[in-house]
Design an enzyme around this catalytic site. Sequence first.
Site, short mmCIF file in Angstrom:
data_model
loop_
_atom_site.label_atom_id
_atom_site.label_comp_id
_atom_site.label_asym_id
_atom_site.label_seq_id
_atom_site.Cartn_x
_atom_site.Cartn_y
_atom_site.Cartn_z
CE1 TYR A 166 -3.98 -2.50 5.42
CE2 TYR A 166 -3.48 -0.18 5.06
CZ TYR A 166 -3.80 -1.43 4.55
OH TYR A 166 -3.93 -1.61 3.19
CB SER A 193 -0.85 -0.02 1.27
OG SER A 193 -1.42 1.25 1.52
N1 LIG Z 1 -8.80 -0.51 -1.20
C1 LIG Z 1 -7.80 0.24 -0.83
O1 LIG Z 1 -7.93 1.48 -0.67
C2 LIG Z 1 -6.43 -0.38 -0.64
C3 LIG Z 1 -5.30 0.47 -0.70
C4 LIG Z 1 -4.04 -0.10 -0.53
C5 LIG Z 1 -3.91 -1.47 -0.32
N2 LIG Z 1 -5.04 -2.26 -0.27
C6 LIG Z 1 -4.84 -3.70 -0.03
O2 LIG Z 1 -5.45 -4.42 -1.09
C7 LIG Z 1 -5.76 -5.74 -0.65
C8 LIG Z 1 -7.16 -6.09 -1.11
O3 LIG Z 1 -8.10 -5.29 -0.44
P1 LIG Z 1 -9.41 -4.70 -1.13
O4 LIG Z 1 -9.22 -3.25 -1.26
O5 LIG Z 1 -9.79 -5.50 -2.32
O6 LIG Z 1 -10.45 -4.92 0.08
P2 LIG Z 1 -11.76 -5.81 0.21
O7 LIG Z 1 -12.70 -5.49 -0.90
O8 LIG Z 1 -12.23 -5.62 1.61
O9 LIG Z 1 -11.23 -7.32 0.02
C9 LIG Z 1 -10.46 -7.98 1.02
C10 LIG Z 1 -10.39 -9.47 0.71
O10 LIG Z 1 -9.62 -10.11 1.73
C11 LIG Z 1 -10.32 -11.29 2.15
N3 LIG Z 1 -10.05 -11.64 3.54
C12 LIG Z 1 -10.22 -10.84 4.64
N4 LIG Z 1 -9.94 -11.55 5.76
C13 LIG Z 1 -9.59 -12.80 5.34
C14 LIG Z 1 -9.20 -13.99 6.02
N5 LIG Z 1 -9.10 -14.05 7.38
N6 LIG Z 1 -8.92 -15.10 5.31
C15 LIG Z 1 -9.03 -15.07 3.93
N7 LIG Z 1 -9.37 -13.98 3.24
C16 LIG Z 1 -9.66 -12.87 3.94
C17 LIG Z 1 -11.80 -10.92 1.97
O11 LIG Z 1 -12.57 -12.10 1.79
P3 LIG Z 1 -13.52 -12.80 2.89
O12 LIG Z 1 -14.08 -11.70 3.76
O13 LIG Z 1 -14.54 -13.49 2.05
O14 LIG Z 1 -12.64 -13.75 3.62
C18 LIG Z 1 -11.76 -10.13 0.67
O15 LIG Z 1 -11.82 -11.01 -0.42
C19 LIG Z 1 -5.56 -5.73 0.86
O16 LIG Z 1 -4.33 -6.36 1.17
C20 LIG Z 1 -5.51 -4.26 1.21
O17 LIG Z 1 -4.76 -4.02 2.37
C21 LIG Z 1 -6.28 -1.75 -0.44
#
Ligand SMILES: NC(=O)c1ccc[n+]([C@@H]2O[C@H](COP(=O)([O-])OP(=O)(O)OC[C@H]3O[C@@H](n4cnc5c(N)ncnc54)[C@H](OP(=O)(O)O)[C@@H]3O)[C@@H](O)[C@H]2O)c1
Length: 262
Positions: free
Chosen positions: A157, A144
Amino acid sequence: MTLQLKGTTALVTGASSGLGIAYATEFARRGADVVLVARREDRLRELADRLGSEFRVTATVISADLAAPGAASALKAETDARGIRIHALVNNAGFGMHDDFIDADAERTAEMIDLNVNALVALTREFLPAMVTARSGVVVNISSTGAFQPCPGMAVYAATKAFVLSFTEALSYEVRHSGVQVLAVCPGATATEFRQVSGLHAERMSESGSQTADQVIAATFKALDGGRKGSMVSGASNKTLAVLTRFVPRRTATSMAARVLS
Ligand SMILES: NC(=O)c1ccc[n+]([C@@H]2O[C@H](COP(=O)([O-])OP(=O)(O)OC[C@H]3O[C@@H](n4cnc5c(N)ncnc54)[C@H](OP(=O)(O)O)[C@@H]3O)[C@@H](O)[C@H]2O)c1
């Protein structure tokens, strides 16, 4: 150079939402079979059906809580038992928490470290050796822009993402002659379920300044196709911020991040 994926298999964690869905879709569009991992099996099945019919690839669903002890070795054992060789690993599953450290739930904080850091390292340890032996493969670890400076209000985080960035850049160097491409991706704010899950209400991180998941995936694959290793930042303004952060004193960068997250 374009990454050749036809006939290979990509394992995407966090494939039930946001960036994970978009990564799995792009691998499938490029002809790779996919293994979809997350906890919400119904969502994974829906995605598997769509990818199977749209792109004629095999999409395997494995429901798992990756924050649980032993989850990575269980996942490796499951793919081995099904005869699936993983060519590309996308360590995408993760979540954030928006709260001051002492106010945040301690168990949830530990779960975040278990998922964002420990599961990512354990999965890389499980799947990388076979890629090195085969002298081909891809590991994408999602960091990130929060990795570039301390983030008061999301202290743990941001530290997990700094870990992911440092670990991945060092690992990429270690395996630089192995034929395996290892890349940390640093997205900035992206329109997914992340904000809602993290309890982020920060006005300054408005949706209008966010990228879409598809933009992050396009930037990732442009980097992968170009043979990029180490790390990359998605989005022009995020890249500028990442560079600027290097030139301001650490205390200034910290208070700037605190203002954005307040
Ligand atoms: N969106 C942003 O602004 C942003 C910015 C920088 C980095 N990121 C990073 O991008 C990545 C993806 O996030 P996103 O933005 O796509 O968020 P998201 O829509 O909330 O998706 C998160 C995913 O992680 C899975 N997950 C959460 N807890 C889990 C567990 N205990 N075991 C297995 N899977 C789990 C969730 O699936 P289930 O709940 O079905 O398990 C979901 O598929 C993350 O690493 C996040 O830190 C996001």
